[in-house]
Design a protein around this motif. Structure first.
Motif, short mmCIF file in Angstrom:
data_model
loop_
_atom_site.label_atom_id
_atom_site.label_comp_id
_atom_site.label_asym_id
_atom_site.label_seq_id
_atom_site.Cartn_x
_atom_site.Cartn_y
_atom_site.Cartn_z
N LYS A 2 30.83 -21.60 -5.21
CA LYS A 2 31.42 -22.61 -4.33
C LYS A 2 30.59 -22.68 -3.05
CE LYS A 2 35.62 -23.05 -6.56
NZ LYS A 2 36.77 -23.88 -6.62
N PHE A 3 29.67 -23.61 -3.05
CA PHE A 3 28.67 -23.70 -1.98
C PHE A 3 29.31 -23.90 -0.61
CE2 PHE A 3 25.42 -26.24 0.36
CZ PHE A 3 24.46 -25.26 0.43
N LEU A 4 30.33 -24.76 -0.57
CA LEU A 4 30.92 -25.09 0.73
C LEU A 4 31.70 -23.93 1.34
CD1 LEU A 4 32.00 -28.75 0.05
CD2 LEU A 4 30.05 -27.97 1.36
N VAL A 14 19.97 -22.90 3.30
CA VAL A 14 19.71 -23.48 1.97
C VAL A 14 19.21 -24.92 2.12
CG1 VAL A 14 20.78 -24.22 -0.20
CG2 VAL A 14 21.40 -22.03 0.78
N ASN A 17 15.71 -25.44 3.05
CA ASN A 17 14.75 -25.14 1.99
C ASN A 17 14.56 -26.30 1.01
OD1 ASN A 17 13.57 -22.44 2.10
ND2 ASN A 17 15.69 -21.79 2.22
N LEU A 18 15.33 -27.38 1.21
CA LEU A 18 15.25 -28.50 0.27
C LEU A 18 14.40 -29.63 0.85
CD1 LEU A 18 18.98 -28.63 -0.90
CD2 LEU A 18 17.03 -27.78 -2.21
N ASP A 22 15.70 -34.14 -2.50
CA ASP A 22 16.81 -33.30 -2.96
C ASP A 22 18.01 -33.46 -2.02
OD1 ASP A 22 15.56 -32.17 -5.18
OD2 ASP A 22 14.49 -30.72 -3.94
N ASN A 25 19.75 -36.71 -2.89
CA ASN A 25 20.53 -36.56 -4.12
C ASN A 25 21.78 -35.70 -3.88
OD1 ASN A 25 19.10 -38.16 -5.92
ND2 ASN A 25 17.58 -36.56 -6.27
N LEU A 26 21.62 -34.67 -3.06
CA LEU A 26 22.75 -33.78 -2.76
C LEU A 26 23.81 -34.52 -1.93
CD1 LEU A 26 23.73 -30.88 -3.13
CD2 LEU A 26 22.56 -30.26 -1.04
N LEU A 28 24.74 -37.40 -2.19
CA LEU A 28 25.54 -38.30 -3.02
C LEU A 28 26.63 -37.55 -3.78
CD1 LEU A 28 22.58 -40.36 -4.49
CD2 LEU A 28 24.09 -41.00 -2.62
N SER A 29 26.63 -36.21 -3.66
CA SER A 29 27.60 -35.43 -4.44
C SER A 29 29.00 -35.49 -3.85
CB SER A 29 27.13 -33.99 -4.59
OG SER A 29 27.03 -33.40 -3.31
N SER A 30 29.12 -35.52 -2.55
CA SER A 30 30.44 -35.66 -1.94
C SER A 30 30.31 -36.08 -0.49
CB SER A 30 31.22 -34.34 -2.01
OG SER A 30 30.77 -33.45 -1.03
N MET A 33 29.65 -33.13 1.79
CA MET A 33 28.27 -32.68 1.71
C MET A 33 27.35 -33.61 2.49
SD MET A 33 26.32 -30.38 0.65
CE MET A 33 27.03 -29.42 -0.63
N TYR A 93 18.89 -40.80 -7.57
CA TYR A 93 19.85 -41.40 -8.52
C TYR A 93 20.77 -42.34 -7.76
CZ TYR A 93 17.60 -38.24 -11.60
OH TYR A 93 16.61 -37.61 -12.33
#
Lengths: 203, 203
Positions: A2-4, A14, A17-18, A22, A25-26, A28-30, A33, A93
């Motif tokens: 659970k990243f959050l 983290v 480091n992206l 990335d 794209n991340l 768009l996950s929530s 986020m 995406y």
């Protein structure tokens, strides 16, 4: 995992480091986020709108294609020091219009558009971009407009509606109708080379 | 055995969440900025309590510290590809739960090198993936799950609203009873009593 639930410093480390693609794209996950993405010091990214939407960080450029039609993904080409051909190909995406992607990127990265250069952009795309940027009041640091656009869109309209914070440069291509021997040299040079003849600076 | 001395041979006792104690060398402990800030100069009487973390996690963290005592000074995060064989084995041995515990403990103890390697490892899990794959890695709730959660919350809110309304109604009734003038109350009770008395006498 659970990243959050990780401590904020870990999340930040983290994200740092992206790479920008990335991070997009991340984002768009929530919704949560997408609010955290700016922890990756995204304000250091340079975002330019030209023939591509270019995100630059250090010596790397992420050239995001501006597709005409909506598809499920957008292609990104990575170059180093603007040297083509691309070193690597990635994908975002995204299944909406590219203009919405532009606004999403600026919002998530919390950074302004560093430059908009109309020279290498098709007019239709530039007009689309101008429409969305004036509607969303995105901050543009520098904008270069070339003559072709001035024919189609009222210049005054652009200046009034866009949020340009540093510099607006308008270039008019001159037509030589007659040669004046002994005229003002700077005027002659401008007319021949199509150099910028107006330079508005705002602070 | 504890000591405020800065000699690397000094051993410190560490207490885990289970109440177990084990000893760690001063040199290894000094990689923790938290320890440096709290105990290095003043020393500690008795075991140092790190009771938020279990013995296995703490042992793993200090195993890393013991190993990196002799390594050169930390100079920013290393890329995963630059990690030594020992480092790779260290990370590969851990299951996900242990990995998460190690990140949290390392973050609490402020062991910069270990935290940074762990974060780089998480970033590596996310790199080059699409949004759906990223969601799986970091276990974010999907849009459907969020919708279902929202529906449950809405239902709960509606039920709570009903209960509140009922409570308000009963409160209103009691209030109206209380607000009745004393004479009227006396009259109504008298009427009731006479009715009862009459019915009783009829029987």
């Amino acid at each position: 995992m659970k990243f959050l639930r990780f401590p904020m410093l870990v999340i930040k480390d983290v994200l740092q480091n992206l790479d920008p693609i990335d991070l997009i794209n991340l984002s768009l996950s929530s919704k949560k986020m997408s609010h955290l993405i700016s922890l990756a010091d995204t304000h250091r990214f340079r975002v330019d709108l030209e023939h591509f939407l270019i995100i630059s960080i250090n010596e790397k450029q992420y050239n995001i294609q501006l597709p005409k039609n909506v598809s499920s993904r957008v292609t990104v080409m990575i170059t180093i020091d603007n040297a083509w051909p691309a070193r690597e190909w990635l994908h975002i995406y995204w299944n909406k219009k590219w203009t919405e992607l532009l606004v999403h990127i600026l919002r998530v990265f919390k950074c302004p558009l560093t430059t908009v250069n109309s020279k290498s952009m098709p007019n239709s795309k530039l007009i689309e971009a101008i429409q969305i940027m004036s509607a969303e009041q995105c901050e543009i640091k520098q904008m270069y407009i070339h003559q072709d656009l001035q024919k189609k869109k009222s210049l005054r309209n652009i200046i009034e509606n866009l949020n340009i914070t540093e510099r607006l440069i308008i270039t008019r291509m001159g037509k030589i109708t007659r040669t004046v021997i002994g005229g003002v040299p700077s005027q002659r040079r401008d007319a021949e080379s199509g150099q910028p003849d107006s330079n508005f600076s705002r602070n | 055995m504890t000591s405020p001395a800065s000699s690397s041979e000094v051993k410190y006792l560490i207490e885990s969440s289970e109440g177990n104690t084990f000893d760690v060398s001063g040199a290894a402990l000094r990689q923790s900025n938290t320890f440096n800030a709290m105990f290095l100069n003043i020393g500690a009487d008795g075991p140092i309590p790190f009771t938020d973390y279990n013995e296995a996690t703490l042992k793993k963290v200090f195993e890393y510290c013991e190993h990196s005592v002799n390594e050169e000074n930390y100079s920013g995060p290393k890329h995963q590809d630059d990690l030594s064989k020992w480092d790779l084995n260290f990370f590969n041995e851990m299951d996900q739960k242990m990995f998460i515990d190690v990140i949290n403990a390392s973050n609490f103890l402020d062991i910069e090198r270990l935290t940074s390697y762990c974060c780089e490892r998480i970033a590596r899990m996310l790199r080059g993936k699409n949004t759906q794959e990223m969601i799986k890695v970091i276990t974010l709730p999907t849009a459907e799950e969020l919708e279902a959660k929202q529906k449950v919350e809405e239902k709960k809110a509606a039920a709570a609203k009903k209960v509140a309304e009922k409570a308000a109604e009963t409160a209103e009734k009691t209030e109206t009873l209380e607000e009745l003038p004393v004479q009227q109350l006396v009259q109504t009770t008298r009427n009731k009593l006479t009715r009862k008395y009459l019915s009783f006498s009829n029987e």
